[in-house]
Design a protein around this motif. Structure first.
Motif, PDB file in Angstrom:
ATOM      1  N   THR A  62       0.824  -1.216   0.000  1.00 14.98           N
ATOM      2  CA  THR A  62       0.000   0.000   0.000  1.00 14.98           C
ATOM      3  C   THR A  62       0.855   1.261   0.000  1.00 14.98           C
ATOM      4  OG1 THR A  62      -1.670  -1.195   1.269  1.00 14.98           O
ATOM      5  CG2 THR A  62      -1.873   1.188   1.181  1.00 14.98           C
ATOM      6  N   GLU A 119      -0.544  -3.117  -6.554  1.00 21.25           N
ATOM      7  CA  GLU A 119      -0.965  -4.375  -5.929  1.00 21.25           C
ATOM      8  C   GLU A 119      -1.840  -5.211  -6.844  1.00 21.25           C
ATOM      9  OE1 GLU A 119      -1.735  -1.268  -2.668  1.00 21.25           O
ATOM     10  OE2 GLU A 119      -0.825  -1.216  -4.664  1.00 21.25           O
ATOM     11  N   ALA A 120      -2.821  -4.569  -7.480  1.00 19.75           N
ATOM     12  CA  ALA A 120      -3.742  -5.305  -8.346  1.00 19.75           C
ATOM     13  C   ALA A 120      -3.066  -5.785  -9.627  1.00 19.75           C
ATOM     14  CB  ALA A 120      -4.942  -4.430  -8.686  1.00 19.75           C
ATOM     15  N   LEU A 139       0.230  -3.548   4.052  1.00 18.28           N
ATOM     16  CA  LEU A 139      -1.114  -3.496   3.462  1.00 18.28           C
ATOM     17  C   LEU A 139      -2.027  -2.753   4.418  1.00 18.28           C
ATOM     18  CD1 LEU A 139      -1.883  -6.942   1.776  1.00 18.28           C
ATOM     19  CD2 LEU A 139      -1.521  -4.733   0.682  1.00 18.28           C
ATOM     20  N   TYR A 147      -9.658  -1.419  -4.542  1.00 16.40           N
ATOM     21  CA  TYR A 147      -8.967  -2.583  -3.995  1.00 16.40           C
ATOM     22  C   TYR A 147      -9.841  -3.453  -3.099  1.00 16.40           C
ATOM     23  CZ  TYR A 147      -4.573  -0.424  -5.475  1.00 16.40           C
ATOM     24  OH  TYR A 147      -3.564   0.132  -6.212  1.00 16.40           O
ATOM     25  N   THR A 153      -7.054  -7.432  -1.155  1.00 14.33           N
ATOM     26  CA  THR A 153      -5.840  -6.978  -1.827  1.00 14.33           C
ATOM     27  C   THR A 153      -4.736  -8.018  -1.704  1.00 14.33           C
ATOM     28  OG1 THR A 153      -6.436  -4.694  -1.307  1.00 14.33           O
ATOM     29  CG2 THR A 153      -4.163  -5.095  -1.981  1.00 14.33           C
ATOM     30  N   LYS A 156      -5.011 -10.790  -4.128  1.00 19.79           N
ATOM     31  CA  LYS A 156      -4.543 -10.420  -5.471  1.00 19.79           C
ATOM     32  C   LYS A 156      -3.028 -10.590  -5.575  1.00 19.79           C
ATOM     33  CE  LYS A 156      -8.311  -7.119  -6.234  1.00 19.79           C
ATOM     34  NZ  LYS A 156      -8.701  -5.697  -6.313  1.00 19.79           N
TER      35      LYS A 156
END
Length: 454
Positions: A62, A119-120, A139, A147, A153, A156
């Motif tokens: 994050t 992240e995605a 995170l 997200y 998240t 993912k």
């Protein structure tokens, strides 16, 4: 991940991408993602060819991706010279393709790529490359419209990691979520061990406080901030894993720097904030993983020029030191506020709030920042601005900003004029992502900084 020979299509795609970068870079002073878009439109699988023969480190999480990437590159350059990276923070597939297109190829020696990755996008990128390591910074709740919760998240990210069970996972050991799932990968953990154990609990509204094994509330023997620290579950025994690399001493912190030790090696990074010590620790750990000696890593991290666009850069504006800081989620905002309030001199403050897709369209996160803790008696001017200036203005009025110190302005050109007129030597500008871009563009046009984002 299957191997393939470079095809005519991929060769054409790469040539088109490089040509577009040359034009954009030389005539438009940009080109961080569009060349990648053009290349991918011709060959969606081109990243397989571009990334072949590289030892690749993916950095995600994050907060802290951009600075961790920049510091890691600094550390690795001390041993390996040129390192491929995406320094602008363009961290989706098209930006990563652009980074490979524009890299100056080495004729010999180890080819290393350090890639900041959204992240995605970790599972998307992982389909095309073979990473040596995944680095997980933290995170926290962030852009929930995009997200979802932190556990969504993490799934993912895990989808990408599970494609490469032999890749080493280098994770923040102080984050309980990174110890919540069994993985076949080799694991390296880093974290803080700078205080004696003392029983404590995290604040009640902190995310990620339930034990992933039994759902009991986690306790801490050491709490750094948010849910990061030496955690344990008094119910089932779940606890922080053994740390391979640690901050063992925290000597001095100011808004401009931090002095600390990693495993007995003292260093000073020229950027404030406890969160940035985590970023330096991650970079040190990656360096150790790739064989960089501690002495060289310390020298690289202590370099005063280890600065990163828009994340916490100090810009000289007519003799005034303006610190531009990206804020985008509750934990990051709160840590920035804690850093800013530690300034012992009077300072001015501007907070610029946009809510475009890249910022996250939900602005409710501003209510989790502890603005009430700010030393308003030492802040002669508080300025709010940006497209959602009314939201942040209302939040600050609730926090108790004296009306005589308050200014508000939607238009960023006027905001910049007001920043120049602020009465203090230091001014902090906290801004969401698109507001950072807009303000930097104005500062570049007026000659205060060089451009570098599109």
């Amino acid at each position: 991940m299957e191997e393939r020979q470079m095809t005519l299509k991929s060769s054409l795609a790469i040539a088109a991408g490089k040509s577009s970068y040359w034009f954009l870079h030389n005539f438009m002073h940009g080109g961080t993602s569009l060349p990648g878009k053009i290349t991918l439109s011709i060959d969606p699988d081109v990243l397989r060819d571009l990334a072949k023969n590289y030892e690749i480190v993916i950095i995600t999480g994050t907060n802290g991706k951009t600075l961790t990437t920049a510091l890691t590159v600094k550390v690795l350059q001390a041993k390996y010279g040129n390192i491929l990276t995406n320094p602008s923070g363009s961290n989706m597939k098209q930006g990563i393709v652009t980074a490979f297109l524009t890299n100056k190829k080495r004729k010999n020696g180890k080819k290393i790529a350090v890639l900041e990755t959204d992240e995605a996008n970790v599972p998307i990128i992982s389909e095309y490359i073979r990473p040596a390591a995944f680095v997980l910074t933290n995170l926290f709740r962030d852009q929930m419209d995009r997200y979802g919760e932190i556990y969504t998240t993490y799934e993912k990210i895990l989808k990408g990691i599970r494609m490469h069970p032999k890749a080493t996972v280098i994770a923040n050991g102080d984050a309980p979520i990174f110890n919540s799932k069994e993985l076949p990968n080799p694991l390296i953990y880093y974290g803080f061990d700078h205080q004696d154990d003392q029983e404590q609990m995290a604040p009640a509204n902190t995310d990620g406080l339930l034990c992933p094994k039994c759902q009991h509330i986690l306790h801490f023997k050491n709490l750094v901030y948010s849910n990061l620290g030496k955690y344990y579950c008094p119910n089932c025994g779940f606890k922080r894993p053994t740390l391979q690399y640690r901050v063992n001493k925290l000597s001095k912190q100011t808004p401009q720097s931090s002095t600390f030790e990693i495993d007995g090696h003292e260093m000073t990074i020229h950027i404030g904030g406890t969160y940035n010590i985590y970023n330096a620790l991650a970079a040190y750990t990656i360096g150790a993983f790739l064989g960089v000696e501690p002495k060289k890593a310390v020298q690289a991290l202590s370099d005063p020029d280890s600065k990163v666009f828009g994340r916490q850069e100090v810009i000289n504006v007519n003799g005034k030191e303006v610190t531009l800081i990206l804020v985008k989620n509750p934990v990051g905002l709160d840590q920035v506020l804690q850093m800013v309030k530690s300034d012992q001199e009077p300072f001015s403050l501007a907070i610029l709030l946009n809510a475009n897709y890249a910022d996250g369209i939900d602005t409710s996160w501003i209510w989790d920042g502890r603005f009430e803790d700010l030393p308003f008696d030492r802040i002669p001017v508080v300025l709010t601005g940006g497209e959602r200036y009314k939201d942040i203005t209302f939040r600050l009025r609730v926090a108790g900003v004296p009306e005589k110190n308050f200014e508000q302005e939607e238009d960023l050109e006027t905001v910049l004029k007001k920043i120049k007129a602020m009465p203090t030597k230091h001014a902090y500008v906290l801004a969401t992502y698109t507001a950072v871009l807009q303000l930097r563009k104005m500062l570049a046009q007026q000659g205060y900084i060089k451009g570098g984002m599109d």
